[in-house]
Design a protein around this motif. Structure first.
Motif, short mmCIF file in Angstrom:
data_model
loop_
_atom_site.label_atom_id
_atom_site.label_comp_id
_atom_site.label_asym_id
_atom_site.label_seq_id
_atom_site.Cartn_x
_atom_site.Cartn_y
_atom_site.Cartn_z
N ALA A 55 0.81 -1.21 0.00
CA ALA A 55 0.00 0.00 0.00
C ALA A 55 0.85 1.26 0.00
O ALA A 55 0.32 2.35 0.08
N GLN A 56 2.18 1.14 -0.10
CA GLN A 56 3.01 2.33 0.00
C GLN A 56 2.96 3.22 -1.24
O GLN A 56 3.32 4.37 -1.18
N VAL A 57 2.56 2.66 -2.37
CA VAL A 57 2.42 3.49 -3.57
C VAL A 57 0.94 3.57 -3.95
O VAL A 57 0.26 2.55 -4.05
N TYR A 58 0.47 4.81 -4.12
CA TYR A 58 -0.91 5.05 -4.55
C TYR A 58 -0.86 5.54 -5.99
O TYR A 58 0.04 6.31 -6.35
N GLN A 59 -1.84 5.15 -6.78
CA GLN A 59 -1.79 5.54 -8.19
C GLN A 59 -3.18 5.73 -8.79
O GLN A 59 -4.15 5.13 -8.34
N THR A 60 -3.26 6.58 -9.80
CA THR A 60 -4.48 6.69 -10.62
C THR A 60 -4.08 6.85 -12.08
O THR A 60 -2.99 7.35 -12.38
N ALA A 111 -1.10 9.65 -12.16
CA ALA A 111 -0.40 10.21 -11.01
C ALA A 111 -0.07 9.10 -10.02
O ALA A 111 -0.78 8.09 -9.93
N ALA A 112 1.03 9.28 -9.30
CA ALA A 112 1.42 8.31 -8.28
C ALA A 112 2.06 9.03 -7.11
O ALA A 112 2.69 10.09 -7.27
N LEU A 113 1.88 8.46 -5.94
CA LEU A 113 2.43 9.01 -4.70
C LEU A 113 3.03 7.87 -3.89
O LEU A 113 2.37 6.84 -3.68
N SER A 114 4.27 8.07 -3.46
CA SER A 114 4.88 7.08 -2.58
C SER A 114 4.71 7.55 -1.14
O SER A 114 5.23 8.60 -0.76
N ALA A 115 4.00 6.76 -0.34
CA ALA A 115 3.81 7.12 1.06
C ALA A 115 5.10 6.93 1.84
O ALA A 115 5.29 7.51 2.91
N GLU A 116 5.98 6.15 1.29
CA GLU A 116 7.22 5.83 1.98
C GLU A 116 8.19 7.02 2.00
O GLU A 116 8.75 7.37 3.02
N ASN A 117 8.36 7.65 0.81
CA ASN A 117 9.34 8.75 0.75
C ASN A 117 8.74 10.08 0.27
O ASN A 117 9.47 11.05 0.08
N GLY A 118 7.43 10.12 0.05
CA GLY A 118 6.77 11.38 -0.31
C GLY A 118 6.97 11.81 -1.76
O GLY A 118 6.64 12.93 -2.13
N THR A 119 7.47 10.92 -2.60
CA THR A 119 7.63 11.26 -4.02
C THR A 119 6.26 11.34 -4.69
O THR A 119 5.40 10.50 -4.47
N LYS A 126 8.54 16.10 -4.54
CA LYS A 126 8.40 15.44 -3.24
C LYS A 126 7.56 16.31 -2.30
O LYS A 126 7.57 17.54 -2.41
N LEU A 127 6.91 15.65 -1.38
CA LEU A 127 6.23 16.37 -0.31
C LEU A 127 7.32 17.01 0.55
O LEU A 127 8.31 16.34 0.89
N VAL A 128 7.16 18.30 0.88
CA VAL A 128 8.20 18.98 1.66
C VAL A 128 8.32 18.35 3.05
O VAL A 128 9.42 18.18 3.56
N CYS A 171 -7.05 14.49 -7.87
CA CYS A 171 -6.76 13.11 -8.28
C CYS A 171 -6.99 12.15 -7.13
O CYS A 171 -6.38 12.30 -6.06
N SER A 172 -7.86 11.19 -7.34
CA SER A 172 -8.10 10.15 -6.32
C SER A 172 -7.23 8.94 -6.63
O SER A 172 -7.40 8.31 -7.67
N LEU A 173 -6.34 8.64 -5.71
CA LEU A 173 -5.39 7.55 -5.90
C LEU A 173 -5.75 6.36 -5.01
O LEU A 173 -6.18 6.55 -3.86
N THR A 174 -5.56 5.18 -5.55
CA THR A 174 -5.81 3.97 -4.75
C THR A 174 -4.50 3.18 -4.64
O THR A 174 -3.61 3.35 -5.47
#
Lengths: 180, 159
Positions: A17-22, A47-55, A94-96, A174-177
């Motif tokens: 679940a560490q990577v979310y994507q749409t 779009a993609a978001l890594s919850a692990e490193n905020g990318t 990245k998320l600041v 963007c809604s990512l799952t």
């Protein structure tokens, strides 16, 4: 032994679940000029978001922007964005403060994202405020910011300056799952 | 017969009115919500994917950017609805993601389309090859078809 098996099962779920994507994210923009405004919407944003490193990464197929008026759509594709040559706009950053977002606790988190936006073949470092809404089904990324056409070598002819503004208001939703 | 200056003035006024009318029509004309006209490329879907697969790189994709493509493909899945479009994922090999997006105003006529159905499509095309710098987005080639027009639709025997 049973507890250890449970631990590994949960750990595996967590890693997945560490990577979310749409592939169907939405970006709209509004251009407000002296003689009126026009807007366009795109629903094929990847779009993609890594919850692990905020990318955070976005890719926008420019050809998929849908306008209300034909002439504006044609000018946007052919004259301003030159879509055949530059088919995508993208953002990689990245998320600041990624640690401030608890991806396991539903809620709305105000964030800042810093990175490079590439459009019309030009890259520029940007920092934009946004929100991450964490829910049981995933995360929603929301942001509103302005983009200057001149920053990306998008030339607006002088005789169109009253109908097309240099500043464009962009809205991201963007809604990512979790990536399966 | 000699025309009076008044006649010329009226003709000029009519011509200006006509030109203004054409200008207003072009300015106000609604954007095309589905692709029409002759396809730039009439494609055999699996051959096309093979071509893109064999010629990995932007050059192969460049030919098709923003062009009108016609192809027949099966629907693999229907993602969750979004307000302003109806999107179908088309069957493709693992290293491809192929989406067909229709304008929201066409949702009603597409309502019965289910995974397994075959669509004959005319769409505007956008292709993105994998970019190592955007690794988080995956390593697939994305074919994003937009302003799609379902010319024909064959229901799967399973539906």
């Amino acid at each position: 032994m049973k507890y250890i098996a449970f631990f590994f099962a949960f750990a595996a779920l967590g890693l997945k679940a560490q990577v979310y994507q749409t592939k169907t994210g939405s970006i709209t923009f509004v251009n407000t000029a002296a003689t009126g405004s026009f807007d366009a919407v795109n629903n094929q944003v990847v779009a993609a978001l890594s919850a692990e490193n905020g990318t955070v990464q976005f890719r926008v197929p420019v050809n998929s922007f849908q306008f209300k008026k034909e002439l504006m759509q044609q000018h946007f594709q052919e004259n301003y964005m030159e879509t055949a040559t530059y088919p995508n706009a993208s953002f990689s950053g990245k998320l600041v403060d990624a640690a401030a977002v608890n991806f396991t606790r539903p809620g709305t988190y105000n964030v800042k994202v810093k990175g490079d936006m590439t459009m019309h073949g030009v890259s520029k470092a940007i920092e934009v405020p946004g929100q991450i809404v964490v829910s049981a089904s995933g995360v929603t990324l929301k942001a509103n910011f302005d983009v200057l056409c001149s920053d990306y070598s998008i030339n607006i002819p002088r005789n169109n300056a009253s109908s097309v503004s240099n500043s464009v208001a962009v809205s991201v939703n963007c809604s990512l799952t979790p990536r399966s | 017969m000699k025309n009076s200056p008044k006649t010329y003035i009226w003709l000029a006024v009519l011509l200006i009115a006509l030109l203004v009318g054409i200008g207003v029509y072009l300015f106000m004309k609604p954007a095309e919500v589905k692709t029409t006209g002759k396809a730039d490329f009439d494609l055999n879907y699996s051959n096309w994917l093979n071509e893109l697969n064999d010629n990995a790189g932007d050059t192969a994709a460049q030919r098709y950017q923003t062009k009108k493509v016609r192809l027949q493909a099966a629907v693999e899945s229907v993602p969750n609805a979004v307000d302003t479009a109806q999107i179908f994922v088309l069957s493709s090999p693992e290293n491809f993601v192929v989406q067909a997006a229709f304008h929201a105003s066409l949702k009603k006529e597409l309502a019965g389309i289910l995974p397994g159905d075959s669509l004959d499509l005319l769409c505007s095309c956008s292709i993105t090859m994998p970019d190592p710098e955007m690794d988080l987005l995956g390593s697939e080639t994305y074919i994003q078809l937009t302003r799609c027009n379902a010319l024909n639709w064959v229901k799967s025997g399973n539906n």
